[in-house]
Design a protein around this motif. Structure first.
Motif, PDB file in Angstrom:
ATOM      1  N   UNK A 196       0.798  -1.181   0.144  1.00  0.00           N
ATOM      2  CA  UNK A 196       0.176   0.041   0.117  1.00  0.00           C
ATOM      3  C   UNK A 196       0.816   1.253   0.062  1.00  0.00           C
ATOM      4  N   UNK A 197       1.968   1.238  -0.096  1.00  0.00           N
ATOM      5  CA  UNK A 197       2.990   2.501   0.112  1.00  0.00           C
ATOM      6  C   UNK A 197       2.892   3.120  -1.396  1.00  0.00           C
ATOM      7  N   UNK A 198       2.561   4.298  -1.390  1.00  0.00           N
ATOM      8  CA  UNK A 198       2.191   5.205  -2.430  1.00  0.00           C
ATOM      9  C   UNK A 198       3.654   6.067  -2.707  1.00  0.00           C
ATOM     10  N   UNK A 199       3.730   6.364  -4.096  1.00  0.00           N
ATOM     11  CA  UNK A 199       4.899   7.028  -4.584  1.00  0.00           C
ATOM     12  C   UNK A 199       4.411   8.252  -5.459  1.00  0.00           C
ATOM     13  N   UNK A 200       4.857   9.333  -5.054  1.00  0.00           N
ATOM     14  CA  UNK A 200       4.524  10.806  -5.661  1.00  0.00           C
ATOM     15  C   UNK A 200       5.212  10.829  -7.074  1.00  0.00           C
ATOM     16  N   UNK A 201       4.455  11.563  -7.851  1.00  0.00           N
ATOM     17  CA  UNK A 201       5.201  11.911  -9.217  1.00  0.00           C
ATOM     18  C   UNK A 201       6.253  12.838  -8.980  1.00  0.00           C
ATOM     19  N   UNK A 202       6.960  12.849  -9.716  1.00  0.00           N
ATOM     20  CA  UNK A 202       8.401  13.477  -9.945  1.00  0.00           C
ATOM     21  C   UNK A 202       8.051  14.975 -10.462  1.00  0.00           C
ATOM     22  N   UNK A 203       9.216  15.449 -10.899  1.00  0.00           N
ATOM     23  CA  UNK A 203       9.393  16.906 -11.503  1.00  0.00           C
ATOM     24  C   UNK A 203      10.423  16.771 -12.345  1.00  0.00           C
ATOM     25  N   UNK A 204      10.235  17.887 -13.458  1.00  0.00           N
ATOM     26  CA  UNK A 204      11.321  17.892 -14.376  1.00  0.00           C
ATOM     27  C   UNK A 204      11.982  19.155 -14.672  1.00  0.00           C
ATOM     28  N   UNK A 205      13.348  19.272 -14.577  1.00  0.00           N
ATOM     29  CA  UNK A 205      14.227  20.436 -14.528  1.00  0.00           C
ATOM     30  C   UNK A 205      13.934  21.079 -16.114  1.00  0.00           C
ATOM     31  N   UNK A 206      13.754  22.297 -15.937  1.00  0.00           N
ATOM     32  CA  UNK A 206      13.515  23.039 -17.099  1.00  0.00           C
ATOM     33  C   UNK A 206      14.508  24.232 -17.562  1.00  0.00           C
ATOM     34  N   UNK A 207      15.597  23.986 -16.947  1.00  0.00           N
ATOM     35  CA  UNK A 207      16.800  24.711 -17.265  1.00  0.00           C
ATOM     36  C   UNK A 207      18.073  24.067 -16.985  1.00  0.00           C
ATOM     37  N   UNK A 208      19.066  24.219 -17.424  1.00  0.00           N
ATOM     38  CA  UNK A 208      20.262  23.704 -17.131  1.00  0.00           C
ATOM     39  C   UNK A 208      20.805  24.388 -15.764  1.00  0.00           C
TER      40      UNK A 208
END
Length: 353
Positions: A196-208
Motif C-alpha cells: 500500500x505504499x504510495x509514490x508521488x510523481x516527480x518533477x522535471x528540470x526546465x533549465x540547465x
C-alpha cells in the motif's frame, strides 16, 4: 567527540528502539505526552510549542513535534507528528557523521531486521524541515499505524517514531510537478510492510541551471550518504539524447569514494572540460579498466566532492556532446536498483529510462 551509548544507566540503541515501538501512542493525540513519559520513564518538559521529554540520557532530551501550520494539512486529527530521540553526537564533519549513522543503522538492522525503506531526504525533510549539509540519509521500518526511522539530524543521527499517515501524506502531496518539489532519493524493497505504499510523481528540470543545482546537491552528498546507508551505487549511467541517438555519456560509481567516467564522443575536448585519465586519477583503476572509459575523475569520499563544480562539468560535457535540453539527459534504468531496493531519484529532476 562521539559519546557512547549502552552505559549501565542507559539502554542500548536496540533496546531504546524496542521500547519506542512498544509504546501505545494513543493515536498521537494530546495524551501521547503522558503515555510516552510514563512508558519510557521520562519527564515532561519544554513549552507548548517546543515540548520535550526529559530523558536524563547523556545524549539529550527527546523532541516532540506538535502539529502546526506546516503540518496541519497533512495530519488527520493527530496532535503530534513525531518524537525524535538523539542517539549519537559525532563531530560535525561528514566522515564522522556518516560513520555514526552507519554504526546506528547496523545496530538497528541486527535488532529489527532489514529496513523496508531507505533513501535521502535531500535538502528538504518531512514537513519542509531542513537537513544537515553533509547529507540527509534515512532508513525506515514502515508499519501501521507508526513508522520507526533512523534519520540524519542536524547534530547527529536521531531515532524517530512518527505516525505513518502524516509522514506519507506529506511525501505524496509534494508530487505536484514544480521544480525542486522533492529532493533526495527514495528506495523501497519487497518487504510486506510496504504493502500500500504510495509514490508521488516527480518533477522535471526546465533549465540547465536547475540541473546544475540538483545534480550538484546529489553528487556532493553521495559518498557520505552511501557510506551512511551501507550501499554502493555500482553503475549509475547517464545517457544523452542527441540527433544521433542516446549514447552513454557518464557512469557514476560510488561506494566510499565517488568516481565518474565520461564516454565523450568524437569532437568533444574532454580534457578542456576538466576530465582526466587513469594516470591522473589512479583510484579509478579499481573501478574501470585502464582505457574504458578513457576520461574519468575520482572526487573523493565523504565531504570531499565539490558538487556544483562537478555538475557544471557534466552539464558542459552533455551540451558539448549535443544534448540540447535538460530532458535529453536521462538516468539509466539500471540505476533504479540498489542493494535490493528500487530507487527513485526525485531530487535530480531528470527522466529515467
Amino acid at each position: 567527540m562521539n559519546r557512547q551509548r549502552g552505559s549501565a544507566e542507559e539502554p542500548s540503541l536496540a533496546e531504546l528502539a524496542r521500547r519506542l515501538l512498544a509504546v501505545d501512542t494513543c493515536g498521537w493525540a494530546p495524551e501521547i505526552v503522558t503515555a510516552l513519559s510514563d512508558a519510557l520513564g521520562w519527564a515532561r518538559g519544554g513549552t507548548a510549542d517546543r515540548p520535550v521529554l526529559v530523558t536524563g540520557r547523556s545524549l539529550g532530551d527527546a523532541r516532540l513535534r506538535p502539529v502546526g501550520s506546516y503540518e496541519k494539512r497533512y495530519a488527520d486529527g493527530e496532535s503530534y507528528v513525531e518524537l525524535a530521540v538523539p542517539v549519537a553526537t559525532p563531530a560535525p564533519d561528514a566522515p564522522a557523521q556518516a560513520a555514526a549513522f552507519r554504526a546506528a543503522r547496523e545496530e538497528l538492522t541486527s535488532a529489527l531486521g532489514r529496513p523496508s525503506v531507505m533513501g535521502s531526504h535531500g535538502d528538504m525533510g518531512p514537513f519542509y524541515d531542513s537537513g544537515p549539509l553533509w547529507g540527509a540519509p534515512f532508513v525506515r521500518w514502515r508499519g501501521s499505524p507508526d513508522i520507526l526511522e533512523l534519520r540524519a539530524g542536524k547534530t547527529g543521527p536521531e531515532l524517530v517514531r512518527q505516525p505513518t499517515g502524516p509522514a506519507e501524506n506529506w511525501f505524496w502531496r509534494q508530487g505536484h510537478g514544480e521544480e525542486h518539489a522533492l529532493s533526495g532519493f527514495f528506495g523501497s524493497n519487497r518487504d510486506p510492510a510496504n504493502a500500500g505504499l504510495g509514490f508521488p510523481g516527480g518533477w522535471r528540470a526546465r533549465s540547465w541551471e536547475t540541473v546544475s543545482r540538483s545534480l550538484g546537491d546529489f553528487l556532493g552528498a553521495l559518498p557520505a550518504e552511501a557510506v551512511a546507508l551501507g550501499v554502493g551505487f555500482g553503475m549509475m549511467p547517464f545517457y544523452g539524447r542527441t540527433g544521433e541517438g542516446a549514447p552513454l555519456l557518464f557512469d557514476v560509481t560510488c561506494g566510499d569514494r565517488l568516481s565518474i567516467g565520461c564516454f565523450a564522443p568524437d569532437g568533444v575536448d574532454a580534457a578542456s572540460l576538466g576530465w582526466g585519465t587513469v594516470a591522473e586519477h589512479a583510484a579509478t583503476a579499481s573501478v574501470w579498466r585502464d582505457d574504458d572509459p578513457v576520461w574519468r575523475v575520482d572526487v573523493g569520499g565523504p565531504g570531499e566532492p565539490k558538487g556544483r563544480a562537478l555538475a557544471e562539468m557534466l552539464v558542459a560535457t552533455a551540451r558539448a556532446a549535443g544534448v540540447s535540453e535538460p530532458a535529453g539527459l536521462t538516468v539509466g534504468g539500471e540505476a533504479e536498483y540498489v542493494d535490493g531496493y528500487h530507487v527513485t531519484y526525485y531530487g535530480l529532476g531528470l527522466p529515467t529510462g
